[in-house]
Motif scaffolding. Structure first.
Motif, PDB file in Angstrom:
ATOM      1  N   LEU A  25      66.285 -35.283  23.976  1.00 51.57           N
ATOM      2  CA  LEU A  25      64.852 -36.361  23.507  1.00 51.57           C
ATOM      3  C   LEU A  25      64.251 -35.700  21.628  1.00 51.57           C
ATOM      4  N   PRO A  26      63.907 -36.465  21.008  1.00 49.79           N
ATOM      5  CA  PRO A  26      63.555 -36.179  19.246  1.00 49.79           C
ATOM      6  C   PRO A  26      62.810 -34.722  19.276  1.00 49.79           C
ATOM      7  N   ASP A  27      63.154 -33.723  18.305  1.00 46.50           N
ATOM      8  CA  ASP A  27      62.470 -32.744  18.024  1.00 46.50           C
ATOM      9  C   ASP A  27      60.649 -32.762  19.167  1.00 46.50           C
ATOM     10  N   SER A  28      61.191 -33.817  17.808  1.00 50.31           N
ATOM     11  CA  SER A  28      59.103 -33.863  17.582  1.00 50.31           C
ATOM     12  C   SER A  28      58.266 -34.438  19.110  1.00 50.31           C
ATOM     13  N   VAL A 104      63.991 -39.407  33.348  1.00 47.88           N
ATOM     14  CA  VAL A 104      63.585 -38.756  32.423  1.00 47.88           C
ATOM     15  C   VAL A 104      61.965 -39.139  31.885  1.00 47.88           C
ATOM     16  N   LEU A 105      63.328 -40.057  30.684  1.00 43.12           N
ATOM     17  CA  LEU A 105      62.347 -40.544  29.575  1.00 43.12           C
ATOM     18  C   LEU A 105      60.966 -41.644  30.581  1.00 43.12           C
ATOM     19  N   HIS A 106      61.129 -42.462  31.866  1.00 44.71           N
ATOM     20  CA  HIS A 106      60.196 -42.659  32.438  1.00 44.71           C
ATOM     21  C   HIS A 106      58.269 -41.837  32.130  1.00 44.71           C
ATOM     22  N   GLU A 107      59.243 -40.679  33.319  1.00 45.75           N
ATOM     23  CA  GLU A 107      57.662 -39.431  33.249  1.00 45.75           C
ATOM     24  C   GLU A 107      57.249 -39.002  32.263  1.00 45.75           C
ATOM     25  N   ILE A 108      58.475 -39.007  31.083  1.00 47.43           N
ATOM     26  CA  ILE A 108      58.130 -37.953  29.934  1.00 47.43           C
ATOM     27  C   ILE A 108      57.019 -39.200  29.016  1.00 47.43           C
ATOM     28  N   GLY A 109      57.506 -40.779  29.297  1.00 50.91           N
ATOM     29  CA  GLY A 109      56.541 -41.504  29.026  1.00 50.91           C
ATOM     30  C   GLY A 109      55.092 -41.477  29.520  1.00 50.91           C
ATOM     31  N   HIS A 110      54.905 -41.311  30.784  1.00 54.91           N
ATOM     32  CA  HIS A 110      53.684 -41.407  31.259  1.00 54.91           C
ATOM     33  C   HIS A 110      53.033 -39.770  30.558  1.00 54.91           C
ATOM     34  N   HIS A 111      54.063 -38.691  30.371  1.00 52.59           N
ATOM     35  CA  HIS A 111      52.948 -37.405  29.868  1.00 52.59           C
ATOM     36  C   HIS A 111      52.697 -37.880  28.581  1.00 52.59           C
ATOM     37  N   PHE A 112      52.822 -38.736  27.944  1.00 54.20           N
ATOM     38  CA  PHE A 112      52.195 -39.102  26.237  1.00 54.20           C
ATOM     39  C   PHE A 112      50.949 -40.556  26.445  1.00 54.20           C
ATOM     40  N   GLY A 113      50.910 -40.921  27.726  1.00 55.62           N
ATOM     41  CA  GLY A 113      49.691 -41.826  28.073  1.00 55.62           C
ATOM     42  C   GLY A 113      50.200 -43.183  28.280  1.00 55.62           C
ATOM     43  N   LEU A 114      51.578 -43.617  27.835  1.00 53.62           N
ATOM     44  CA  LEU A 114      52.087 -45.333  28.710  1.00 53.62           C
ATOM     45  C   LEU A 114      51.407 -44.702  30.377  1.00 53.62           C
ATOM     46  N   ASP A 115      51.345 -46.403  30.549  1.00 57.02           N
ATOM     47  CA  ASP A 115      51.292 -46.973  31.966  1.00 57.02           C
ATOM     48  C   ASP A 115      52.548 -47.652  31.732  1.00 57.02           C
ATOM     49  N   GLU A 116      52.864 -48.211  33.500  1.00 58.50           N
ATOM     50  CA  GLU A 116      53.806 -48.838  33.804  1.00 58.50           C
ATOM     51  C   GLU A 116      54.393 -50.052  32.843  1.00 58.50           C
ATOM     52  N   ASP A 117      53.911 -50.792  32.555  1.00 59.46           N
ATOM     53  CA  ASP A 117      53.290 -51.875  31.513  1.00 59.46           C
ATOM     54  C   ASP A 117      54.146 -51.592  30.456  1.00 59.46           C
ATOM     55  N   GLN A 118      53.075 -50.869  29.754  1.00 57.02           N
ATOM     56  CA  GLN A 118      54.100 -50.428  28.609  1.00 57.02           C
ATOM     57  C   GLN A 118      55.405 -49.779  28.471  1.00 57.02           C
ATOM     58  N   LEU A 119      55.762 -48.669  29.867  1.00 60.72           N
ATOM     59  CA  LEU A 119      57.160 -48.338  29.843  1.00 60.72           C
ATOM     60  C   LEU A 119      58.101 -49.932  30.185  1.00 60.72           C
TER      61      LEU A 119
END
Length: 124
Positions: A25-28, A104-119
């Motif tokens: 993952l990027p450090d940010s 892992v990236l998919h679930e992190i996307g949910h952590h950042f607030g992305l929904d299934e369509d956005q992912l």
């Protein structure tokens, strides 16, 4: 379609693949995930599995960053990666590595607030 002769990757080896995905993952991104536990579980509990269509590969549980207030105190969020289910959908070690990374990236996307369509639009 599910692999009827499931791949085998040891628990320790699977945890290493999850750690590699997190290390990439990027450090940010990684810095924003300080209040998230990422765990490897063999399978989702039956009640959780029944809530979702298809074979559940991972699950984010928590309050997405996009929904938190500045002063909100939050218990750690949890990302579960389900080892046996990922092994069921993969035929090679390379497929397992890639599926772990994608999950892992998919679930992190949910952590950042992305929904299934956005992912899905982002390829996760």
């Amino acid at each position: 379609m599910y692999n009827t002769a499931a791949m085998y990757v040891s628990r320790q080896g699977f945890r290493r693949l999850v750690a590699e995905a997190l290390d990439d993952l990027p450090d940010s991104f990684y810095e924003l995930m300080e209040n998230v536990d990422v765990v490897v579980e063999e399978e989702p509990p039956p009640d959780v599995a029944r809530e979702f269509e298809g074979l559940l590969l991972g699950l984010y549980q928590g309050v997405p960053l996009s929904q938190r207030g500045v002063a909100d105190f939050q218990l750690p969020d949890k990302i579960s990666i389900y080892r046996r289910n990922i092994l069921r959908v993969c035929r090679t070690t390379d497929e397992v590595r890639e599926q772990v990374r994608q999950t892992v990236l998919h679930e992190i996307g949910h952590h950042f607030g992305l929904d299934e369509d956005q992912l899905e639009d982002a390829g996760y």
